[in-house]
Enzyme design. Structure first.
Site, PDB file in Angstrom:
ATOM      1  N   CYS A   1      -0.556   4.176   2.599  1.00 32.45           N
ATOM      2  CA  CYS A   1      -0.513   4.044   4.062  1.00 32.45           C
ATOM      3  C   CYS A   1      -0.301   2.587   4.453  1.00 32.45           C
ATOM      4  O   CYS A   1       0.832   2.116   4.482  1.00 32.45           O
ATOM      5  CB  CYS A   1      -1.758   4.643   4.705  1.00 32.45           C
ATOM      6  SG  CYS A   1      -3.327   4.027   4.055  1.00 32.45           S
ATOM      7  N   SER A   2      -1.370   1.831   4.718  1.00 24.23           N
ATOM      8  CA  SER A   2      -1.184   0.464   5.198  1.00 24.23           C
ATOM      9  C   SER A   2      -2.418  -0.393   4.891  1.00 24.23           C
ATOM     10  O   SER A   2      -2.752  -1.283   5.669  1.00 24.23           O
ATOM     11  CB  SER A   2      -0.888   0.473   6.697  1.00 24.23           C
ATOM     12  OG  SER A   2      -1.829   1.302   7.375  1.00 24.23           O
ATOM     13  N   CYS A   3      -3.083  -0.124   3.775  1.00 25.01           N
ATOM     14  CA  CYS A   3      -4.260  -0.917   3.404  1.00 25.01           C
ATOM     15  C   CYS A   3      -3.853  -2.373   3.224  1.00 25.01           C
ATOM     16  O   CYS A   3      -2.830  -2.664   2.603  1.00 25.01           O
ATOM     17  CB  CYS A   3      -4.877  -0.375   2.106  1.00 25.01           C
ATOM     18  SG  CYS A   3      -5.512   1.305   2.292  1.00 25.01           S
TER      19      CYS A   3
ATOM     20  N   CYS B   1       0.896  -1.159   0.000  1.00 22.05           N
ATOM     21  CA  CYS B   1       0.000   0.000   0.000  1.00 22.05           C
ATOM     22  C   CYS B   1       0.927   1.199   0.000  1.00 22.05           C
ATOM     23  O   CYS B   1       1.555   1.489   1.020  1.00 22.05           O
ATOM     24  CB  CYS B   1      -0.913   0.030   1.231  1.00 22.05           C
ATOM     25  SG  CYS B   1      -1.787   1.615   1.410  1.00 22.05           S
TER      26      CYS B   1
END
Lengths: 115, 216
Positions: B118-120, B115
């Site tokens: 961010c941190s999907c 991602c």
């Protein structure tokens, strides 16, 4: 110019076994954030956009590329987006934070801390 | 000793023994207690959340899905066509508000998921992402230098293998279907699932041949 970006990079694989959380609040804040996104109180797209922007700003400020920086960003993002829903105000959050601090200071050791 | 001093000493004593949480921890407590008070959050949700995602979902659900896809070509076809629908066959929910898309490694293709924003991540199937997945370094390098990142994780790829990088978002979360290792015909679904690593489903692991395997 500064050194190429590659020079600042450490081996990613070495981080593979790191615990996901260093402190309990990091787990709690992630749980809070996901719960609110799942419930739709916070829009999923807005969450990732805002978290991404917060992470980028932290990196631009020279924050270390580690879990602490990540969870600080999660917390800041959650406070910001919760305030944006109108459900809570920044003042209410600050007041409540102080109330908890005082409760911890006033509660004798060994007893549960309650407001 | 003046009364002022004794009071100050008593206060310091209280602070030392109060186990006052960090500023961040207090901010989280403030948020949580206010949300619960407003009826926006069930107090059990957050406590249960961590246990659920870290211990119950872990990457175990993903491994089960991969194992079935290895054994059942029809399921595999359904999984690749619509990941969100296919994992419902296990009773698993896909990512809330997002689609699960599963991409298949082959002898000539390797897939890597990141991602970049961010941190999907497909939490409902893979649990909580590892720290490196959330790092600025991985988010940047997975796109710019995927082969370098893979080498760092011990994945040596022939030049002939094409690397594809997939950028998960709030709308589409990717998961890799790794290749089934050889010499596993005698394994049932649970035995196969035990071979599947979290990293293989993110793409930073490729060869899942059992370490104890004694290929002839």
């Amino acid at each position: 110019m500064s050194a190429p970006e590659e020079d600042r990079l450490g081996p990613l694989a070495r981080r593979d076994g790191e615990p996901v959380f260093d402190e309990p609040w990091q787990a709690q804040v992630l749980g809070l954030a996901f719960s609110l996104v799942d419930k739709g109180l916070i829009n999923a797209g807005e969450w990732s956009e805002t978290l991404g922007a917060t992470l980028r700003a932290a990196a631009d400020d020279g924050a270390p590329d580690n879990a602490a920086t990540y969870y600080d960003a999660v917390l800041a993002t959650l406070e910001k987006l919760t305030a944006a829903t109108g459900a809570l105000t920044a003042d209410a959050m600050a007041d409540r934070r102080e109330a908890w601090r005082q409760a911890y200071l006033d509660t004798p050791h060994g007893q549960p801390v309650e407001l | 000793m003046s009364s002022y001093d004794s009071e100050k000493v008593a206060q310091i004593h209280r602070e030392l023994h109060s186990h006052l949480p960090s500023e961040s921890a207090l901010r989280v407590k403030a948020l949580e207690s206010l949300l619960v008070e407003k009826g926006l959050l069930d107090p059990a949700t957050v406590d249960g959340w961590v246990e659920f995602y870290a211990e119950k979902v872990g990457p175990k659900r993903g491994a089960q899905v991969v194992a079935r896809a290895w054994r059942d070509p029809d399921f595999k076809a359904r999984l690749l066509a619509d990941g969100t629908e296919a994992v419902k066959e296990f009773g698993f929910d896909g990512p809330a508000h997002a689609h699960l898309r599963v991409i298949e490694n082959t002898a000539t293709t390797h897939n890597l998921v990141v991602c970049t924003l961010c941190s999907c991540y497909p939490h409902s199937i893979l649990g909580i992402p590892p720290n490196w997945y959330k790092s600025a370094e991985y988010r940047a390098r997975a796109v710019r230098d995927p082969r370098g990142v893979l080498a760092e994780f011990g994945v040596a790829l022939d030049d002939s293998v094409e690397v594809r990088v997939w950028d998960s978002t709030s709308e589409v979360r990717f998961m890799v279907l790794p290749e089934r290792p050889g010499d596993t015909d005698d394994l049932d679904e649970a035995g196969l699932a035990a071979l599947v690593t979290r990293n293989a489903m993110v793409g930073t692991d490729r060869d899942l041949t059992p370490a104890t395997g004694t290929a002839s």
